[in-house]
Design a protein around this motif. Structure first.
Motif, PDB file in Angstrom:
ATOM      1  N   ALA A 197       0.839  -1.197   0.000  1.00 26.82           N
ATOM      2  CA  ALA A 197       0.000   0.000   0.000  1.00 26.82           C
ATOM      3  C   ALA A 197       0.878   1.252   0.000  1.00 26.82           C
ATOM      4  O   ALA A 197       0.592   2.218  -0.696  1.00 26.82           O
ATOM      5  CB  ALA A 197      -0.928  -0.006   1.205  1.00 26.82           C
ATOM      6  N   PHE A 198       1.967   1.227   0.757  1.00 26.95           N
ATOM      7  CA  PHE A 198       2.858   2.393   0.815  1.00 26.95           C
ATOM      8  C   PHE A 198       3.480   2.664  -0.544  1.00 26.95           C
ATOM      9  O   PHE A 198       3.608   3.819  -0.952  1.00 26.95           O
ATOM     10  CB  PHE A 198       3.946   2.186   1.869  1.00 26.95           C
ATOM     11  N   ARG A 199       3.848   1.611  -1.257  1.00 29.24           N
ATOM     12  CA  ARG A 199       4.472   1.788  -2.569  1.00 29.24           C
ATOM     13  C   ARG A 199       3.515   2.455  -3.553  1.00 29.24           C
ATOM     14  O   ARG A 199       3.923   3.257  -4.387  1.00 29.24           O
ATOM     15  CB  ARG A 199       4.944   0.446  -3.117  1.00 29.24           C
ATOM     16  N   VAL A 200       2.246   2.121  -3.436  1.00 30.89           N
ATOM     17  CA  VAL A 200       1.249   2.720  -4.315  1.00 30.89           C
ATOM     18  C   VAL A 200       0.880   4.118  -3.822  1.00 30.89           C
ATOM     19  O   VAL A 200       0.709   5.040  -4.622  1.00 30.89           O
ATOM     20  CB  VAL A 200       0.006   1.820  -4.418  1.00 30.89           C
ATOM     21  N   LEU A 201       0.792   4.303  -2.524  1.00 24.44           N
ATOM     22  CA  LEU A 201       0.364   5.591  -1.977  1.00 24.44           C
ATOM     23  C   LEU A 201       1.467   6.652  -1.966  1.00 24.44           C
ATOM     24  O   LEU A 201       1.174   7.842  -2.037  1.00 24.44           O
ATOM     25  CB  LEU A 201      -0.179   5.414  -0.564  1.00 24.44           C
ATOM     26  N   ARG A 202       2.735   6.255  -1.887  1.00 24.68           N
ATOM     27  CA  ARG A 202       3.831   7.241  -1.794  1.00 24.68           C
ATOM     28  C   ARG A 202       3.807   8.246  -2.946  1.00 24.68           C
ATOM     29  O   ARG A 202       3.877   9.451  -2.695  1.00 24.68           O
ATOM     30  CB  ARG A 202       5.182   6.550  -1.699  1.00 24.68           C
ATOM     31  N   PRO A 203       3.695   7.812  -4.220  1.00 23.74           N
ATOM     32  CA  PRO A 203       3.645   8.815  -5.291  1.00 23.74           C
ATOM     33  C   PRO A 203       2.401   9.699  -5.222  1.00 23.74           C
ATOM     34  O   PRO A 203       2.453  10.874  -5.565  1.00 23.74           O
ATOM     35  CB  PRO A 203       3.640   7.984  -6.577  1.00 23.74           C
ATOM     36  N   ALA A 228       1.904  13.685 -13.864  1.00 23.81           N
ATOM     37  CA  ALA A 228       1.111  12.792 -14.720  1.00 23.81           C
ATOM     38  C   ALA A 228       1.868  11.504 -15.012  1.00 23.81           C
ATOM     39  O   ALA A 228       1.280  10.418 -14.994  1.00 23.81           O
ATOM     40  CB  ALA A 228       0.740  13.509 -16.020  1.00 23.81           C
ATOM     41  N   MET A 229       3.158  11.607 -15.263  1.00 21.43           N
ATOM     42  CA  MET A 229       3.952  10.402 -15.527  1.00 21.43           C
ATOM     43  C   MET A 229       3.975   9.499 -14.304  1.00 21.43           C
ATOM     44  O   MET A 229       3.748   8.292 -14.394  1.00 21.43           O
ATOM     45  CB  MET A 229       5.376  10.781 -15.938  1.00 21.43           C
ATOM     46  N   THR A 230       4.236  10.090 -13.154  1.00 18.55           N
ATOM     47  CA  THR A 230       4.321   9.310 -11.914  1.00 18.55           C
ATOM     48  C   THR A 230       2.976   8.690 -11.547  1.00 18.55           C
ATOM     49  O   THR A 230       2.904   7.504 -11.203  1.00 18.55           O
ATOM     50  CB  THR A 230       4.822  10.206 -10.762  1.00 18.55           C
ATOM     51  N   LEU A 231       1.916   9.477 -11.626  1.00 15.90           N
ATOM     52  CA  LEU A 231       0.597   8.954 -11.255  1.00 15.90           C
ATOM     53  C   LEU A 231       0.092   7.919 -12.248  1.00 15.90           C
ATOM     54  O   LEU A 231      -0.548   6.937 -11.846  1.00 15.90           O
ATOM     55  CB  LEU A 231      -0.395  10.100 -11.088  1.00 15.90           C
ATOM     56  N   THR A 232       0.384   8.091 -13.534  1.00 15.11           N
ATOM     57  CA  THR A 232      -0.027   7.093 -14.523  1.00 15.11           C
ATOM     58  C   THR A 232       0.679   5.784 -14.253  1.00 15.11           C
ATOM     59  O   THR A 232       0.061   4.715 -14.270  1.00 15.11           O
ATOM     60  CB  THR A 232       0.272   7.590 -15.952  1.00 15.11           C
ATOM     61  N   ARG A 233       1.990   5.836 -14.005  1.00 11.12           N
ATOM     62  CA  ARG A 233       2.726   4.624 -13.657  1.00 11.12           C
ATOM     63  C   ARG A 233       2.157   3.979 -12.402  1.00 11.12           C
ATOM     64  O   ARG A 233       1.996   2.769 -12.324  1.00 11.12           O
ATOM     65  CB  ARG A 233       4.208   4.964 -13.482  1.00 11.12           C
ATOM     66  N   THR A 234       1.804   4.788 -11.430  1.00 15.59           N
ATOM     67  CA  THR A 234       1.281   4.265 -10.169  1.00 15.59           C
ATOM     68  C   THR A 234      -0.084   3.620 -10.359  1.00 15.59           C
ATOM     69  O   THR A 234      -0.339   2.529  -9.829  1.00 15.59           O
ATOM     70  CB  THR A 234       1.202   5.393  -9.125  1.00 15.59           C
ATOM     71  N   LEU A 235      -0.971   4.266 -11.105  1.00 13.41           N
ATOM     72  CA  LEU A 235      -2.295   3.683 -11.354  1.00 13.41           C
ATOM     73  C   LEU A 235      -2.183   2.390 -12.147  1.00 13.41           C
ATOM     74  O   LEU A 235      -2.897   1.417 -11.870  1.00 13.41           O
ATOM     75  CB  LEU A 235      -3.189   4.686 -12.074  1.00 13.41           C
ATOM     76  N   ALA A 236      -1.284   2.353 -13.126  1.00 17.25           N
ATOM     77  CA  ALA A 236      -1.071   1.126 -13.896  1.00 17.25           C
ATOM     78  C   ALA A 236      -0.524   0.025 -12.990  1.00 17.25           C
ATOM     79  O   ALA A 236      -0.960  -1.130 -13.071  1.00 17.25           O
ATOM     80  CB  ALA A 236      -0.124   1.381 -15.060  1.00 17.25           C
ATOM     81  N   LEU A 237       0.405   0.368 -12.122  1.00 11.64           N
ATOM     82  CA  LEU A 237       0.961  -0.597 -11.178  1.00 11.64           C
ATOM     83  C   LEU A 237      -0.135  -1.147 -10.270  1.00 11.64           C
ATOM     84  O   LEU A 237      -0.247  -2.363 -10.086  1.00 11.64           O
ATOM     85  CB  LEU A 237       2.064   0.054 -10.339  1.00 11.64           C
TER      86      LEU A 237
END
Length: 172
Positions: free
Chosen positions: A31-37, A149-158
């Motif tokens: 959860a932290f890995r997804v929430l950190r960005p 946008a780059m970071t959040l897109t990567r995070t949502l895809a992850l």
């Protein structure tokens, strides 16, 4: 802190956070890995996005930067392998040199543009901004929006791919 210093700080923070979280094999998806960005974005937006353009070329520039960030984020997500760990059954990722290279190139290009706008091509950029009614804030915001946008897109895809990896495999 100058705008250039702010841009460099954001670039460094994004690059560090992403590479630290993603590089290497068998990186667990927590959860932290997804929430950190998401939390990083939440901290950056109120601190650095001050006068977002709402019309004209400035808005267009911010929208194009957002689209570029989404496309780069999708490219990064494509280079991030997400799979179920054979040991734990939990989702994990693997990212290698190609993934790191994409982030370094994109963030390096943004940093080079920021540096160049102050030290290499400032007058030319200033003339372009005047001719097109683009404020310095809109230009700065466009670079920040691209990074987010780059970071959040990567995070949502992850997050989506990790969720999919948890589902039981379909039987034929």
């Amino acid at each position: 802190m100058s705008s250039l210093d702010q841009a460099m700080l954001i670039n460094a923070a994004v690059l560090f956070a992403v590479l630290e979280a993603d590089l290497g094999p068998h990186r667990k998806v927590s959860a932290f890995r997804v929430l950190r960005p998401v939390l990083l974005a939440g901290a950056i937006v109120p601190l650095y996005l001050k006068n977002v353009a709402t019309h004209g070329t400035g808005l267009g520039l911010e929208l194009v930067a957002c689209l570029a960030g989404v496309l780069c984020g999708l490219g990064a997500a494509a280079l991030l392998r997400v799979y179920r760990s054979p040991r734990t059954g939990r989702p994990v990722t693997a990212a290698g040199a190609g993934y790191a290279a994409l982030w370094v190139v994109v963030i390096g290009a943004r940093a080079a543009f920021s540096y160049g706008s102050v030290h290499w091509f400032g007058p030319q950029l200033g003339h372009w901004m005047m001719r097109n009614s683009v404020t310095a804030d809109a230009l700065t915001d466009a670079l920040i929006v691209m990074a987010l946008a780059m970071t959040l897109t990567r995070t949502l895809a992850l997050a989506g791919r990790a969720s999919k990896a948890l589902r039981p495999a379909a039987t034929a």
